[in-house]
Design a protein around this motif. Structure first.
Motif, PDB file in Angstrom:
ATOM      1  N   ILE A  80       0.968  -1.212   0.103  1.00 37.11           N
ATOM      2  CA  ILE A  80      -0.234  -0.136  -0.142  1.00 37.11           C
ATOM      3  C   ILE A  80       0.972   1.254   0.013  1.00 37.11           C
ATOM      4  CG2 ILE A  80      -1.765   1.168   1.312  1.00 37.11           C
ATOM      5  CD1 ILE A  80      -2.887  -1.219   2.232  1.00 37.11           C
ATOM      6  N   LYS A  81       0.662   2.015  -0.908  1.00 36.49           N
ATOM      7  CA  LYS A  81       1.550   3.318  -0.897  1.00 36.49           C
ATOM      8  C   LYS A  81       0.431   4.635  -1.164  1.00 36.49           C
ATOM      9  CE  LYS A  81       5.030   1.139  -2.259  1.00 36.49           C
ATOM     10  NZ  LYS A  81       6.188   1.033  -1.315  1.00 36.49           N
ATOM     11  N   LYS A  82       0.752   5.587  -0.616  1.00 35.60           N
ATOM     12  CA  LYS A  82       0.051   6.811  -0.704  1.00 35.60           C
ATOM     13  C   LYS A  82      -0.965   7.184  -1.617  1.00 35.60           C
ATOM     14  CE  LYS A  82       0.467  11.887   0.199  1.00 35.60           C
ATOM     15  NZ  LYS A  82       1.272  13.079   0.558  1.00 35.60           N
ATOM     16  N   GLU A  83      -2.081   7.426  -1.555  1.00 34.37           N
ATOM     17  CA  GLU A  83      -3.461   7.495  -2.172  1.00 34.37           C
ATOM     18  C   GLU A  83      -3.966   6.249  -3.166  1.00 34.37           C
ATOM     19  OE1 GLU A  83      -2.333  10.508  -5.172  1.00 34.37           O
ATOM     20  OE2 GLU A  83      -2.075  12.067  -3.653  1.00 34.37           O
ATOM     21  N   ASP A  84      -3.423   5.286  -2.809  1.00 34.69           N
ATOM     22  CA  ASP A  84      -3.796   3.948  -3.023  1.00 34.69           C
ATOM     23  C   ASP A  84      -5.257   3.721  -2.187  1.00 34.69           C
ATOM     24  OD1 ASP A  84      -1.992   3.111  -4.647  1.00 34.69           O
ATOM     25  OD2 ASP A  84      -1.363   1.633  -3.035  1.00 34.69           O
ATOM     26  N   ILE A  85      -6.188   3.101  -2.979  1.00 33.81           N
ATOM     27  CA  ILE A  85      -7.468   2.806  -2.570  1.00 33.81           C
ATOM     28  C   ILE A  85      -7.870   1.555  -1.928  1.00 33.81           C
ATOM     29  CG2 ILE A  85     -10.048   3.212  -3.426  1.00 33.81           C
ATOM     30  CD1 ILE A  85      -8.808   5.566  -3.840  1.00 33.81           C
ATOM     31  N   ILE A  86      -8.486   1.589  -0.782  1.00 31.39           N
ATOM     32  CA  ILE A  86      -8.843   0.379  -0.018  1.00 31.39           C
ATOM     33  C   ILE A  86     -10.353   0.215   0.025  1.00 31.39           C
ATOM     34  CG2 ILE A  86      -8.561  -1.266   1.761  1.00 31.39           C
ATOM     35  CD1 ILE A  86      -6.059   1.744   1.374  1.00 31.39           C
ATOM     36  N   PHE A  87     -11.061  -0.644  -0.602  1.00 29.32           N
ATOM     37  CA  PHE A  87     -12.395  -0.904  -0.223  1.00 29.32           C
ATOM     38  C   PHE A  87     -12.897  -1.440   1.202  1.00 29.32           C
ATOM     39  CE2 PHE A  87     -11.981  -0.732  -4.955  1.00 29.32           C
ATOM     40  CZ  PHE A  87     -12.828   0.246  -5.198  1.00 29.32           C
ATOM     41  N   ASN A  88     -13.459  -1.015   1.898  1.00 27.11           N
ATOM     42  CA  ASN A  88     -13.688  -1.473   3.253  1.00 27.11           C
ATOM     43  C   ASN A  88     -14.877  -2.408   3.328  1.00 27.11           C
ATOM     44  OD1 ASN A  88     -13.934  -1.838   6.130  1.00 27.11           O
ATOM     45  ND2 ASN A  88     -14.638   0.361   6.320  1.00 27.11           N
TER      46      ASN A  88
END
Length: 308
Positions: A42-50
């Motif tokens: 995971i890097k800055k501004e990556d998207i994670i669906f919760n």
């Protein structure tokens, strides 16, 4: 930009309150798993669906790269894992209307990767914490969010806007591209988080609902004639594979309660009673104008309408 899905059933409240994600490096026997070690990706501004209780409830944006971090104090009471781990600070963007995965599972299983995917072949969430999400599946999630969560859409449009020159290039691709390389695909996918290039391109052609004429852009939805999940890369970007529709007519069209014949005359499912037609502002006298390419896509939609 990479996309992930996190199952937070055990730690949702604590991580939501602390606005972070955390996974251990090892269990108490020294073992580790890909759904923990993938945190390092995971890097800055990556998207994670919760995911929580079988629903997509939030879209998270990484505020920084993943880093090594001891178990946060908020998780100490759970006493589920070893102390050393990985942490990502994130912004939680909650959905107004959580999305139930099982309602879309057929498409999800087609669009997710074969390896390290969040769901198994039976449509159940795989055991673990963090899983990789393909760009195609991320696009599909954003397509659903765009239709059901206007406030979140506006928030992403503000936080993830992309330069106008990139939007201009995307619009050119929408009209003329026959093939797309991976960089172009990624740019298109990123644009769907906020600036909807597809909708922007449709608005350049016509600034109102194709059926009823509503002109307020806040209530116009860029609807694919041939669905995104069943289209080729070119078809997904082809402005001719789209109609601007108000929420009522988009819902009817998306679920094949209405379609249009070769002349543009509306076709209405017999299962719609008169009251529903009145409330949704649809009647058999309505007609739309389509160009030749739109008519080709509409034939696909009409065939599905007649066979469903």
């Amino acid at each position: 930009m990479n996309f992930f899905l996190v199952f937070q059933n055990k730690s949702y409240k604590e991580e939501r309150n602390g606005r972070y994600l955390w996974a251990p490096q090892k269990n108490n026997t020294g073992q580790t798993y890909h759904h923990w070690t993938d945190m390092k990706m995971i890097k800055k501004e990556d998207i994670i669906f919760n995911s929580y209780n079988g629903k997509l409830v939030s879209v998270l944006v990484a505020k920084e790269n993943c880093k090594e971090h001891e178990r946060p104090t908020g998780l100490d009471e759970l006493d589920l894992w070893e102390k050393e781990g990985w942490l990502v600070n994130v912004d939680y963007n909650d959905l107004e209307e959580p999305i139930t995965y099982k309602d879309y599972m057929e498409d999800i299983l087609k669009l997710q990767n074969e390896k390290y995917a969040p769901f198994n072949r039976l449509g159940r969430g795989n055991t673990g914490y963090l899983f990789r999400v393909s760009k195609e599946l991320a696009n599909f999630f954003f397509e659903i969010i765009e239709k059901t969560n206007s406030v979140l859409r506006e928030r992403f449009q503000f936080e993830n806007s992309i330069p106008e020159e990139i939007i201009t290039q995307i619009e050119s691709d929408l009209h003329s591209a026959t093939t797309l390389d991976e960089t172009e695909k990624e740019t298109i996918i990123k644009s769907r988080i906020g600036h909807s290039a597809f909708k922007k391109s449709l608005l350049a052609v016509e600034k109102k609902c194709k059926v009823c004429g509503i002109t307020d852009e806040r209530f116009l939805i860029a609807s694919h004639i041939k669905p995104w999940s069943k289209s080729s890369n070119h078809e997904r970007l082809d402005v001719n594979n789209g109609l601007l529709l108000c929420p009522n007519h988009d819902a009817l069209f998306d679920k094949s309660y209405i379609s249009f014949d070769e002349t543009g005359k509306v076709m209405v499912k017999e299962s719609l009673d008169d009251t529903t037609k009145i409330l949704f502002n649809i009647n058999e006298t309505m007609r739309i104008v389509m160009n030749e390419r739109q008519q080709q896509y509409m034939k696909w939609h009409r065939d599905n309408f007649l066979n469903s």
